[in-house]
Scaffold this active site. Structure first.
Site, PDB file in Angstrom:
ATOM      1  N   ASP A  17       0.869  -1.171   0.000  1.00 63.01           N
ATOM      2  CA  ASP A  17       0.000   0.000   0.000  1.00 63.01           C
ATOM      3  C   ASP A  17       0.919   1.238   0.000  1.00 63.01           C
ATOM      4  O   ASP A  17       2.107   1.123   0.287  1.00 63.01           O
ATOM      5  CB  ASP A  17      -0.869  -0.060   1.277  1.00 63.01           C
ATOM      6  CG  ASP A  17      -1.486   1.275   1.631  1.00 63.01           C
ATOM      7  OD1 ASP A  17      -2.134   1.859   0.752  1.00 63.01           O
ATOM      8  OD2 ASP A  17      -1.312   1.733   2.781  1.00 63.01           O
ATOM      9  N   ASP A  19       0.024   5.148   1.112  1.00 59.83           N
ATOM     10  CA  ASP A  19      -0.114   6.055   2.261  1.00 59.83           C
ATOM     11  C   ASP A  19       0.008   5.329   3.590  1.00 59.83           C
ATOM     12  O   ASP A  19      -0.711   4.362   3.837  1.00 59.83           O
ATOM     13  CB  ASP A  19      -1.484   6.760   2.225  1.00 59.83           C
ATOM     14  CG  ASP A  19      -1.556   7.824   1.154  1.00 59.83           C
ATOM     15  OD1 ASP A  19      -0.510   8.437   0.856  1.00 59.83           O
ATOM     16  OD2 ASP A  19      -2.646   8.034   0.604  1.00 59.83           O
TER      17      ASP A  19
HETATM   18 MG   LIG Z   1      -2.652   3.206   3.632  1.00 52.79          MG
END
Ligand SMILES: [Mg+2]
Length: 275
Positions: A17, A19
């Protein structure tokens, strides 16, 4: 194993992922300009990947296959994950933007997908006509403009209208808590369009998202499942129910790793790869 990754000793894929997993979350600053036509503006300050994270990822890439999957569009993901003047496509074997609707393998684009391609013009028109009629018949205290926002992978629907002010949004949110406007709306849509294969997701203050079933981060897996990886590892921070990493983290095709933040990701990777 596809010949494209024959140079990697490990036949495993490591997916990340963006962020709060590889980069600190984007800080959002709110600036209020009451005198302009658009009453407020949200400015995002891009948080770059750290040099240490980049060097660990580069070391990993010598031994295994690495990829990134984010909900943002390609431009935003590229800004966050590659130093100015370089490309994210040079750093990762797979880059999946908008959960994989836009996808690259070894710098080359893979087939893309969109909400309108999925539904087709006729079915989309039926859906959006129904939504606009429903909103037109809704008796709520105030309405503003932009009730349906058309995006690449979804539509965003709001009975209030997207270009409401901050105060108008807060007022709607409070009103909705009491009167369940969005809940009732979504219930009707789920029944009426049961055969469309859509997910209706209420989020934020004033709106809900409509997108095809399974178009969360799991969407990107279709691009990698036939590559013959021994294992697919996924690292994400929002792995709890309702979080945007929940589905892929719990998917039987992946081995999930829940991380608190980028330093925690680094710690895990150093341990796993003896770095
Ligand atoms: Mg995230």
């Amino acid at each position: 194993m596809a010949p494209s990754f024959a140079d990697r000793p490990s036949k495993k894929l490591y997916l990340f992922d963006v962020d709060e997993t590889l980069t600190p979350a984007r800080r959002v600053s709110l600036t209020v300009f009451q005198f302009f036509a658009n009453p407020f503006r949200v400015r995002c300050i891009v948080q770059l990947v750290s040099p240490e994270m980049l060097s660990v990822l580069r070391e990993m890439r010598k031994r295994a296959v690495i990829g990134v999957v984010g909900g943002s569009d390609f431009t935003k993901i590229s800004e966050q994950l590659s130093p100015p003047g370089t490309s994210v496509l040079d750093e990762f074997d797979y880059v999946f933007a908008e959960n994989g609707l836009t996808a690259y393998k070894l710098g080359e684009p893979l087939p893309s997908q969109s909400f309108i391609k999925f539904l087709g013009e006729e079915r989309y028109k039926t859906l959006v006509n129904f939504i606009l009629h429903y909103i037109a018949d809704l008796d709520i205290p105030i309405k503003r403009g932009t009730f349906v926002e058309f995006r690449n992978g979804m539509i965003n629907v709001t009975p209030l209208g997207r270009n409401a002010t901050i105060q108008e949004r807060l007022d709607f949110e409070a009103y909705d808590k009491v009167h369940g406007i969005r809940q009732a709306f979504v219930k009707v849509l789920r029944e009426k369009f049961a055969d469309y294969g859509l997910t209706f997701s209420i989020g934020g203050q004033i709106s809900f998202d409509v997108f095809p079933n399974g178009w969360d981060k799991r969407f990107c897996l279709q691009h990698v499942v036939d590559e013959g990886f021994e294992e697919i590892h996924f690292f994400g921070d929002k792995t709890y129910q309702g979080g945007n990493d929940y589905e892929i983290y719990n998917d039987p095709r992946t081995i999930g790793h829940s991380v608190k933040n980028p330093p925690h990701t680094l710690e895990l990777l150093k341990e796993m790869f003896n770095l």
